[in-house]
Design a protein around this motif. Structure first.
Motif, PDB file in Angstrom:
ATOM      1  N   VAL A 180       0.788  -1.156   0.150  1.00 23.29           N
ATOM      2  CA  VAL A 180      -0.181  -0.054  -0.160  1.00 23.29           C
ATOM      3  C   VAL A 180       1.300   1.328   0.026  1.00 23.29           C
ATOM      4  O   VAL A 180       0.462   2.164  -0.855  1.00 23.29           O
ATOM      5  CB  VAL A 180      -0.876   0.133   1.507  1.00 23.29           C
ATOM      6  N   ALA A 181       1.858   1.285   0.614  1.00 24.28           N
ATOM      7  CA  ALA A 181       2.710   2.285   0.748  1.00 24.28           C
ATOM      8  C   ALA A 181       3.446   2.759  -0.608  1.00 24.28           C
ATOM      9  O   ALA A 181       3.632   3.802  -0.966  1.00 24.28           O
ATOM     10  CB  ALA A 181       3.860   2.313   1.999  1.00 24.28           C
ATOM     11  N   ASP A 182       4.009   1.793  -1.277  1.00 20.41           N
ATOM     12  CA  ASP A 182       4.582   1.940  -2.459  1.00 20.41           C
ATOM     13  C   ASP A 182       3.609   2.507  -3.671  1.00 20.41           C
ATOM     14  O   ASP A 182       3.960   3.315  -4.336  1.00 20.41           O
ATOM     15  CB  ASP A 182       5.097   0.594  -3.002  1.00 20.41           C
ATOM     16  N   ILE A 183       2.330   1.974  -3.448  1.00 24.35           N
ATOM     17  CA  ILE A 183       1.456   2.409  -4.631  1.00 24.35           C
ATOM     18  C   ILE A 183       1.018   3.652  -4.139  1.00 24.35           C
ATOM     19  O   ILE A 183       0.820   4.687  -4.941  1.00 24.35           O
ATOM     20  CB  ILE A 183       0.156   1.340  -4.484  1.00 24.35           C
ATOM     21  N   ARG A 184       0.820   4.156  -3.000  1.00 28.20           N
ATOM     22  CA  ARG A 184       0.761   5.420  -2.495  1.00 28.20           C
ATOM     23  C   ARG A 184       1.522   6.353  -2.868  1.00 28.20           C
ATOM     24  O   ARG A 184       1.300   7.504  -3.634  1.00 28.20           O
ATOM     25  CB  ARG A 184       0.360   5.841  -1.166  1.00 28.20           C
ATOM     26  N   ASP A 185       2.655   6.199  -2.743  1.00 32.76           N
ATOM     27  CA  ASP A 185       3.810   6.918  -3.115  1.00 32.76           C
ATOM     28  C   ASP A 185       3.882   7.180  -4.487  1.00 32.76           C
ATOM     29  O   ASP A 185       4.268   8.562  -4.973  1.00 32.76           O
ATOM     30  CB  ASP A 185       5.200   6.518  -2.522  1.00 32.76           C
ATOM     31  N   HIS A 186       3.645   6.121  -5.153  1.00 28.62           N
ATOM     32  CA  HIS A 186       3.817   6.297  -6.774  1.00 28.62           C
ATOM     33  C   HIS A 186       2.505   7.077  -7.310  1.00 28.62           C
ATOM     34  O   HIS A 186       2.803   7.838  -8.329  1.00 28.62           O
ATOM     35  CB  HIS A 186       3.757   4.759  -7.359  1.00 28.62           C
ATOM     36  N   LEU A 187       1.460   6.870  -6.704  1.00 30.36           N
ATOM     37  CA  LEU A 187       0.192   7.506  -7.188  1.00 30.36           C
ATOM     38  C   LEU A 187       0.361   9.356  -6.879  1.00 30.36           C
ATOM     39  O   LEU A 187       0.286  10.199  -7.799  1.00 30.36           O
ATOM     40  CB  LEU A 187      -1.083   7.164  -6.443  1.00 30.36           C
ATOM     41  N   LEU A 188       1.091   9.607  -5.773  1.00 29.27           N
ATOM     42  CA  LEU A 188       1.415  10.711  -5.469  1.00 29.27           C
ATOM     43  C   LEU A 188       2.403  11.532  -6.497  1.00 29.27           C
ATOM     44  O   LEU A 188       2.388  12.633  -6.656  1.00 29.27           O
ATOM     45  CB  LEU A 188       1.850  11.019  -4.009  1.00 29.27           C
ATOM     46  N   TYR A 189       3.374  10.750  -6.648  1.00 26.35           N
ATOM     47  CA  TYR A 189       4.376  11.254  -7.544  1.00 26.35           C
ATOM     48  C   TYR A 189       3.868  11.364  -8.959  1.00 26.35           C
ATOM     49  O   TYR A 189       4.041  12.595  -9.887  1.00 26.35           O
ATOM     50  CB  TYR A 189       5.680  10.281  -7.922  1.00 26.35           C
ATOM     51  N   ILE A 190       2.803  10.590  -9.415  1.00 26.41           N
ATOM     52  CA  ILE A 190       2.388  10.692 -10.751  1.00 26.41           C
ATOM     53  C   ILE A 190       1.394  11.685 -10.964  1.00 26.41           C
ATOM     54  O   ILE A 190       1.071  12.553 -11.842  1.00 26.41           O
ATOM     55  CB  ILE A 190       1.430   9.430 -11.206  1.00 26.41           C
ATOM     56  N   ALA A 191       0.650  11.935  -9.758  1.00 31.25           N
ATOM     57  CA  ALA A 191      -0.338  13.048  -9.802  1.00 31.25           C
ATOM     58  C   ALA A 191       0.405  14.470  -9.774  1.00 31.25           C
ATOM     59  O   ALA A 191      -0.183  15.388 -10.476  1.00 31.25           O
ATOM     60  CB  ALA A 191      -1.345  12.850  -8.354  1.00 31.25           C
ATOM     61  N   LYS A 192       1.559  14.526  -8.924  1.00 32.27           N
ATOM     62  CA  LYS A 192       2.319  15.761  -9.076  1.00 32.27           C
ATOM     63  C   LYS A 192       2.995  16.040 -10.362  1.00 32.27           C
ATOM     64  O   LYS A 192       2.804  17.127 -10.794  1.00 32.27           O
ATOM     65  CB  LYS A 192       3.457  15.555  -7.910  1.00 32.27           C
ATOM     66  N   GLU A 193       3.445  14.796 -11.209  1.00 32.24           N
ATOM     67  CA  GLU A 193       3.981  15.299 -12.447  1.00 32.24           C
ATOM     68  C   GLU A 193       2.653  15.468 -13.457  1.00 32.24           C
ATOM     69  O   GLU A 193       3.128  16.184 -14.467  1.00 32.24           O
ATOM     70  CB  GLU A 193       4.905  13.988 -12.947  1.00 32.24           C
ATOM     71  N   SER A 194       1.463  14.829 -13.126  1.00 29.86           N
ATOM     72  CA  SER A 194       0.669  15.118 -14.121  1.00 29.86           C
ATOM     73  C   SER A 194      -0.280  16.456 -13.585  1.00 29.86           C
ATOM     74  O   SER A 194      -1.251  16.794 -14.483  1.00 29.86           O
ATOM     75  CB  SER A 194      -0.361  14.034 -14.163  1.00 29.86           C
ATOM     76  N   GLY A 195      -0.056  17.045 -12.717  1.00 32.93           N
ATOM     77  CA  GLY A 195      -0.646  18.206 -12.175  1.00 32.93           C
ATOM     78  C   GLY A 195      -2.249  17.908 -11.743  1.00 32.93           C
ATOM     79  O   GLY A 195      -3.104  18.690 -11.669  1.00 32.93           O
ATOM     80  N   LEU A 196      -2.351  16.534 -11.144  1.00 32.60           N
ATOM     81  CA  LEU A 196      -3.677  16.195 -10.463  1.00 32.60           C
ATOM     82  C   LEU A 196      -3.579  16.695  -9.077  1.00 32.60           C
ATOM     83  O   LEU A 196      -2.687  16.369  -8.195  1.00 32.60           O
ATOM     84  CB  LEU A 196      -3.771  14.852 -10.613  1.00 32.60           C
ATOM     85  N   PRO A 197      -4.746  17.062  -8.695  1.00 35.69           N
ATOM     86  CA  PRO A 197      -4.920  17.811  -7.019  1.00 35.69           C
ATOM     87  C   PRO A 197      -5.255  16.535  -6.148  1.00 35.69           C
ATOM     88  O   PRO A 197      -6.175  16.589  -5.560  1.00 35.69           O
ATOM     89  CB  PRO A 197      -5.790  18.919  -7.069  1.00 35.69           C
ATOM     90  N   LEU A 198      -4.302  15.492  -6.119  1.00 36.67           N
ATOM     91  CA  LEU A 198      -4.526  14.316  -5.405  1.00 36.67           C
ATOM     92  C   LEU A 198      -4.270  14.207  -3.947  1.00 36.67           C
ATOM     93  O   LEU A 198      -2.801  14.877  -3.674  1.00 36.67           O
ATOM     94  CB  LEU A 198      -3.972  13.339  -5.966  1.00 36.67           C
ATOM     95  N   THR A 199      -4.898  14.243  -2.979  1.00 39.58           N
ATOM     96  CA  THR A 199      -4.705  14.378  -1.343  1.00 39.58           C
ATOM     97  C   THR A 199      -4.115  13.084  -1.173  1.00 39.58           C
ATOM     98  O   THR A 199      -4.393  11.823  -1.790  1.00 39.58           O
ATOM     99  CB  THR A 199      -5.622  14.718  -0.790  1.00 39.58           C
ATOM    100  N   GLU A 200      -3.271  12.998   0.358  1.00 42.93           N
ATOM    101  CA  GLU A 200      -2.853  11.689   0.955  1.00 42.93           C
ATOM    102  C   GLU A 200      -3.826  10.654   1.122  1.00 42.93           C
ATOM    103  O   GLU A 200      -3.777   9.628   0.966  1.00 42.93           O
ATOM    104  CB  GLU A 200      -1.879  12.140   1.877  1.00 42.93           C
ATOM    105  N   ASP A 201      -5.010  11.192   1.664  1.00 45.59           N
ATOM    106  CA  ASP A 201      -6.127  10.177   2.141  1.00 45.59           C
ATOM    107  C   ASP A 201      -6.590   9.632   0.920  1.00 45.59           C
ATOM    108  O   ASP A 201      -7.000   8.488   1.057  1.00 45.59           O
ATOM    109  CB  ASP A 201      -7.332  11.390   2.772  1.00 45.59           C
ATOM    110  N   ALA A 202      -6.937  10.436  -0.122  1.00 47.24           N
ATOM    111  CA  ALA A 202      -7.336   9.758  -1.661  1.00 47.24           C
ATOM    112  C   ALA A 202      -6.373   8.922  -1.875  1.00 47.24           C
ATOM    113  O   ALA A 202      -6.832   7.745  -2.269  1.00 47.24           O
ATOM    114  CB  ALA A 202      -7.656  10.876  -2.299  1.00 47.24           C
ATOM    115  N   ALA A 203      -5.164   9.136  -1.860  1.00 46.01           N
ATOM    116  CA  ALA A 203      -4.084   8.060  -2.339  1.00 46.01           C
ATOM    117  C   ALA A 203      -4.149   6.827  -1.658  1.00 46.01           C
ATOM    118  O   ALA A 203      -4.021   5.656  -2.126  1.00 46.01           O
ATOM    119  CB  ALA A 203      -2.835   8.759  -2.365  1.00 46.01           C
TER     120      ALA A 203
END
Length: 646
Positions: A180-203
């Motif tokens: 879960v931790a690896d997927i969350r970190d990767h989602l936050l990285y992709i969201a940041k690079e793609s300009g998506l306003p993803l919060t940590e709770d949602a990730a």
């Protein structure tokens, strides 16, 4: 340019970009650096964990013109063609649609030719477990000894369906579920690079729902980012977009169930349905919540609990207060309700009845609920023994600790705890029923007290009272009536007296009674009551049988002139210790009672006409009897008796 899904756009292109599979990427890089590549690999594991991506990276690494160590450069012509799926030397075969023997024969013909431009021809066979048995047999020889310019990479999600002959010819790598931790970190990285306003709770929520598959997580992120109208993609938006029930509402629903509030439970359930949720989906989310409660009791810091966000402390508090048997009962009942809702013609009705049943779990007679209440009662009794609970009547155990739940709902006017005065409790003497017939009854149930057996009624105190019938700290032993006939028989005669009683059983041909009581020992005897000790529980149960007690009383009456009633206790039990204490108290009495009968064993009993023998001692004449042979085949190893010549 056409829009690419996130899982295609962010597909890893080098070994270092593969998430959560370092135990595979590092050995493959070392094999490439040392030029020790095998001719066939098998990648197996759950969906969305990187099997096909790793196969393409390996194909690029062995054919790259300008490698960066073991990683492909992704800039040369060979790497670009493989990334675009246009390489003439890398074949991606879907075994689900090309599973016959003809396709494998065509593959064998293609293997013989040299690569067009690359160093190696790479065959990536996806979902290889879908091949037929004949196709696997056709692939065996080629897979075992392929040409030097060929590399096979097999990928599957079900390796157990692949024949062992194929498995033994490949180097096998097992892909793990991504944490879960690896997927969350990767989602936050992709969201940041793609300009998506993803919060940590949602990730965190998306990572948990992905169940270890990174491709599933990226698909969920792609779905939520395209459907969300808000500027911030938070957990609440993810709940709404994925059709899930919010954790705050699930927590409130579970609290109503724990408190047994049926009305509040159904009201909240109807409110959730108004938001467009399906009944089965609500039950499924609640079932997952009960599962998380169990996980929290075992490991309060489990990674999947991060989906609760700031409410994780509420979850841990609930888990610490709930018992495991109660959670087991809830999980089992809810699982049955969910199964019923899925196949029912009225899912809402099945869901409502299932939730109402959950509210009544604590008062039901299910095994888990009873186990919980028995455990609670044992704790209460242990506390009473240690003196940590006051002896005041106002602090008596509550109704929830008494394992007597009603089978049907009781009227409001009927007192639920009416049977309490009949529960014997050594810690609350004021709750015992009155022993005098003239005392007024406390309720309708108390009107039967004057009809109690004579043992509970007071009797006149004789001049020479019997010893107390209750040993200190031990259970009660049935006491004889206070009369001259209750005088203690001399303990030195017990062995002789008991042998004559056993002899009487044999004289009247009651071998069943003799077999049951012959291993018992007479430990206490008056002219009205005898206590014998048996070594095994089933002998105790048989000895206390009414018919056996009647025969034993007849034997005592024949020998002593008194119909003495026997009571059998287990050897080594508290009852036996109480009997011995009772005997010592009687012997140490200041005015010992002398038996009225001048001879405690006045009559002579007929000698036993049978003697026990073993199977080997059976005579040859008797062995020739077919009836005896048939009986010996089905008889257990019990006593065999032979009639004497008397």
């Amino acid at each position: 340019m056409a829009y690419l899904a996130l899982y295609r756009k962010w597909r890893p292109r080098t070994f270092s970009e593969v998430v959560g599979q370092k135990h595979i990427s590092i050995p493959l890089q070392r094999a490439i650096e040392q030029d020790r590549l095998a001719h066939a690999y098998l990648f197996s594991g759950p969906r969305g964990t990187g099997k096909t991506s790793m196969a393409k990276i390996l194909a690029k690494a062995v054919n790259c013109l300008h490698p960066n160590g073991a990683n492909p450069c992704n800039e040369c012509q060979s790497c670009r063609e493989i990334n675009e799926g246009a390489s003439l030397d890398v074949y991606e075969i879907d075994a689900a649609s090309n599973r016959g023997i003809e396709e494998i024969r065509a593959l064998k013909e293609s293997v013989r030719t040299l690569p067009a431009v690359s160093r190696k021809k790479v065959y990536i066979i996806d979902e290889v477990h879908m091949l037929t048995k004949e196709a696997f047999n056709a692939l065996l020889k080629t897979l075992e000894e392929p040409p030097a310019h060929v590399l096979f990479i097999l990928a599957t999600t079900e390796p157990e369906k692949i024949p062992l002959t194929i498995l033994s010819r490949c180097q096998r790598y097992e892909f793990h579920r991504i944490s879960v931790a690896d997927i969350r970190d990767h989602l936050l990285y992709i969201a940041k690079e793609s300009g998506l306003p993803l919060t940590e709770d949602a990730a965190d929520l998306i990572a948990v729902r992905a169940d270890g598959g990174l491709r599933d997580a990226l698909s969920l992120l792609d779905q939520c980012s395209s459907a969300s109208e808000s500027k911030v993609l938070d957990a609440r938006a993810v709940y709404d977009l994925l059709g899930l029930t919010g954790k705050d509402r699930i927590l409130d629903l579970s609290h109503h169930i724990f408190n047994g509030k049926s009305g509040e439970t159904l009201s909240l359930f109807y409110s959730i349905l108004q938001d467009g949720k399906e009944p089965a989906a609500v039950l499924r989310d609640l079932l997952e919540h009960f599962r998380n409660l169990m996980i929290c009791k075992i490991n309060p810091k489990a990674p999947e609990l991060t989906q609760y966000g700031s409410q994780v402390e509420t979850l841990r508090s609930d888990a610490s207060r709930l018992s495991e048997p109660y959670l087991d009962a809830l999980f089992e009942a809810l699982h049955a309700a969910l199964s019923e809702a899925k196949r029912s013609s009225s899912p809402r009705l099945s869901a409502e009845m299932g939730l109402l049943h959950l509210c009544r779990i604590r008062g039901s007679q299910s095994l888990d609920s009873l186990a919980e209440r028995v455990t609670q009662l044992e704790k209460e009794l242990a506390s009473l023994k240690k003196g940590r609970i006051s002896m005041a009547p106002a602090q008596a155990p509550s109704a929830s600790t008494i394992p007597v739940p009603p089978v049907f709902p009781q009227p409001v006017s009927q007192p639920v705890m009416k049977p309490m005065p009949q529960v014997p409790s050594p810690s609350f003497p004021e709750q015992r029923p009155p022993k005098t017939a003239g005392t007024p009854a406390a309720g309708p149930e108390s009107r039967n007290f004057p009809k109690a057996p004579p043992v509970s009624k007071p009797s006149p105190i004789p001049a020479a009272p019997d010893p107390p019938t209750t040993a200190p700290g031990g259970p009660s032993v049935p006491a004889p009536a206070a009369s001259n006939g209750a005088a203690l028989i001399n303990p030195s005669t017990y062995e002789d007296l008991w042998q004559k009683v056993l002899g009487y059983f044999m004289s009247i041909r009651r071998i069943d009674v003799y077999t049951c009581l012959r291993k018992s020992t007479l430990i206490y005897c008056t002219y009205t009551r005898a206590i014998v000790s048996a070594p095994q529980p089933f002998l105790v149960a048989a000895g206390n049988n009414k018919s056996y007690q009647k025969v034993a009383a007849e034997a005592f009456n024949k020998i002593t002139g008194h119909p003495i009633e026997i009571h059998t206790v287990l050897k080594g039990s508290e009852e036996e210790a109480s009997a011995y204490t009772l005997l010592k108290t009687a012997e140490a009495a200041p005015s010992p009672v002398t038996p009225q009968h001048p001879d405690p064993i006045p009559q002579k009993v007929e000698q036993n006409p049978y003697r026990p023998i073993s199977r080997e001692q059976i005579s040859d004449k008797d062995r020739s009897d077919p009836s005896l042979n048939e009986a010996l085949k089905i008889m257990a190893d019990c006593d065999i008796y032979e009639k004497t010549n008397q």
